[in-house]
Scaffold this motif. Structure first.
Motif, PDB file in Angstrom:
ATOM      1  N   VAL A 177       7.071  -0.752   4.919  1.00 24.69           N
ATOM      2  CA  VAL A 177       5.891  -1.467   5.410  1.00 24.69           C
ATOM      3  C   VAL A 177       6.087  -1.865   6.871  1.00 24.69           C
ATOM      4  O   VAL A 177       5.202  -1.667   7.711  1.00 24.69           O
ATOM      5  CB  VAL A 177       5.587  -2.703   4.523  1.00 24.69           C
ATOM      6  CG1 VAL A 177       4.625  -3.660   5.206  1.00 24.69           C
ATOM      7  CG2 VAL A 177       5.027  -2.264   3.190  1.00 24.69           C
ATOM      8  N   LEU A 236       2.041  -8.430   1.861  1.00 23.23           N
ATOM      9  CA  LEU A 236       1.723  -7.052   1.488  1.00 23.23           C
ATOM     10  C   LEU A 236       2.853  -6.434   0.680  1.00 23.23           C
ATOM     11  O   LEU A 236       2.608  -5.711  -0.291  1.00 23.23           O
ATOM     12  CB  LEU A 236       1.440  -6.214   2.744  1.00 23.23           C
ATOM     13  CG  LEU A 236       1.116  -4.743   2.511  1.00 23.23           C
ATOM     14  CD1 LEU A 236      -0.145  -4.582   1.664  1.00 23.23           C
ATOM     15  CD2 LEU A 236       0.972  -4.015   3.834  1.00 23.23           C
ATOM     16  N   THR A 237       4.085  -6.726   1.035  1.00 23.30           N
ATOM     17  CA  THR A 237       5.228  -6.228   0.275  1.00 23.30           C
ATOM     18  C   THR A 237       5.181  -6.753  -1.158  1.00 23.30           C
ATOM     19  O   THR A 237       5.413  -6.001  -2.107  1.00 23.30           O
ATOM     20  CB  THR A 237       6.546  -6.648   0.955  1.00 23.30           C
ATOM     21  OG1 THR A 237       6.589  -6.090   2.264  1.00 23.30           O
ATOM     22  CG2 THR A 237       7.750  -6.188   0.165  1.00 23.30           C
TER      23      THR A 237
END
Length: 128
Positions: free
Chosen positions: A52, A86-87
């Motif tokens: 990411v 987001l991870t």
């Protein structure tokens, strides 16, 4: 062989940093009791975090260059928190037992802790 060693050291230090984040920061949880599953989960989350960051961070810095200059780089804290969130989302989509409960304080503090711990471990461990 030096590249592989460096990569494994970074992966291990990031996994250790994520483990510390689950212990210290409320809102970041590792929902497993099995040690083997926890280690595999932390390693996979570390890989997700690395991908990411490698893919999105340069794009965000290029597009948001003016914002970085305007805030003297402090927007990086927000960006890193969003990438950490987001991870956690991607880990949840892959059915990994790792969860980040929200942007503030979990994702922001998690990103700061992981950044500082991996930096410190990199100073100590990445000696050739």
């Amino acid at each position: 062989m030096g590249f592989l060693k460096s990569l494994l050291i970074r992966l291990g230090s990031t996994a250790l940093a994520f483990w510390l984040a689950t212990l210290i920061i409320p809102g970041i949880t590792l929902r497993t009791d099995a040690i083997g599953e926890a280690v595999v989960t932390l390693l996979l989350v570390s890989v997700i975090f690395g991908v990411v960051n490698a893919v999105l961070q340069p794009i965000i810095k290029t597009v948001g260059c003016g914002l970085y200059l305007l805030t003297l780089g402090l927007i990086a804290v927000v960006v890193n928190g969003l990438l950490f969130l987001l991870t956690g989302f991607i880990a949840g989509q892959l059915d990994l037992p790792f969860q980040v409960d929200g942007f503030w304080p979990a994702a922001v503090l998690g990103a700061l802790l992981v950044g500082v711990v991996t930096w410190l471990l990199g100073l100590v461990l990445d000696r050739d």
